[in-house]
Design a protein around this motif. Sequence first.
Motif, PDB file in Angstrom:
ATOM      1  N   TYR A   1      41.294  37.580  39.373  1.00  0.00           N
ATOM      2  CA  TYR A   1      42.705  37.173  38.567  1.00  0.00           C
ATOM      3  C   TYR A   1      42.411  36.422  37.539  1.00  0.00           C
ATOM      4  O   TYR A   1      42.995  36.548  36.417  1.00  0.00           O
ATOM      5  CB  TYR A   1      43.980  37.419  39.696  1.00  0.00           C
TER       6      TYR A   1
ATOM      7  N   VAL B   1      40.553  37.253  34.498  1.00  0.00           N
ATOM      8  CA  VAL B   1      41.264  38.061  33.711  1.00  0.00           C
ATOM      9  C   VAL B   1      42.382  37.280  32.921  1.00  0.00           C
ATOM     10  O   VAL B   1      42.676  37.528  31.670  1.00  0.00           O
ATOM     11  CB  VAL B   1      42.248  39.122  34.400  1.00  0.00           C
TER      12      VAL B   1
ATOM     13  N   ASN C   1      40.506  46.728  39.095  1.00  0.00           N
ATOM     14  CA  ASN C   1      40.444  46.795  40.484  1.00  0.00           C
ATOM     15  C   ASN C   1      40.385  48.385  40.923  1.00  0.00           C
ATOM     16  O   ASN C   1      39.522  48.749  41.625  1.00  0.00           O
ATOM     17  CB  ASN C   1      41.423  45.978  41.608  1.00  0.00           C
TER      18      ASN C   1
ATOM     19  N   HIS D   1      44.463  43.122  35.973  1.00  0.00           N
ATOM     20  CA  HIS D   1      43.642  42.935  37.246  1.00  0.00           C
ATOM     21  C   HIS D   1      43.717  44.091  38.255  1.00  0.00           C
ATOM     22  O   HIS D   1      42.586  44.616  38.509  1.00  0.00           O
ATOM     23  CB  HIS D   1      44.229  41.779  37.796  1.00  0.00           C
TER      24      HIS D   1
END
Length: 210
Positions: free
Chosen positions: A153, A156, A145, A141
């Motif tokens: 999150y 993911v 990002n 994550h």
Amino acid sequence: MIIAIDGPAASGKGTLAKRLAQHYRLPHLDTGLLYRGVGRAVLDAGYALADEAAAREAASRLAVDALDEERLRGPEMGEAASVVAAFPAVRALLLDVQRRFAAQPGGAVLDGRDIGTVIAPGADAKIFVTASPEERARRRHLELNRRGEPIAYDEVLADIRRRDERDAGRGTAPLKAADDAALLDTTSLDIEAAFRAALALVEQARKKTA
Ligand code: DC
């Protein structure tokens, strides 16, 4: 010396394999890229990932030396790779190239899911790298990002769990530790500590086979 590094998605195995290859000055093959390349080729040709004949065709034509790592890296391609990697015919077509890479003079480092079990069962050192799904999702994550790819999150984590399940549940060459692999849990280790631990495991295995 052949070093086999296996483990689930986002366990850190790729980074560790790269670092070990640098340390020992060995060539390194990220075998996930091969399956990612097949997935990409299937999609580019306009077929569905579940189309086994299309995946087989793509695997038989894969230009292994010309894989565009940048294009293959994203999480969607990881998912695509996991789908085509479940086809036994695709795995069979990619076997030779991986075994040849492993057998080159001087040795090599390979990372994937079935290196210690299928590709190089006689490897000098085998490490199975794990980390909890939550920690792997946290790392992935953060990485996404940083790359400017906004994703939740939870999404993911769900992706990681789905991939683990598919990779470990398939009939051919499932994700699993070889009986003689050393386990390395990186959940509470940063990359430096994980690398030192991996190095110690390789050195230990080396002494055993010397
Ligand atoms: O390591 P990776 O995330 O790039 O791998 C992508 C997918 O490819 C993974 O989910 C399963 C498949 N794979 C495999 O089946 N066997 C390997 N040796 C490497 C990858």
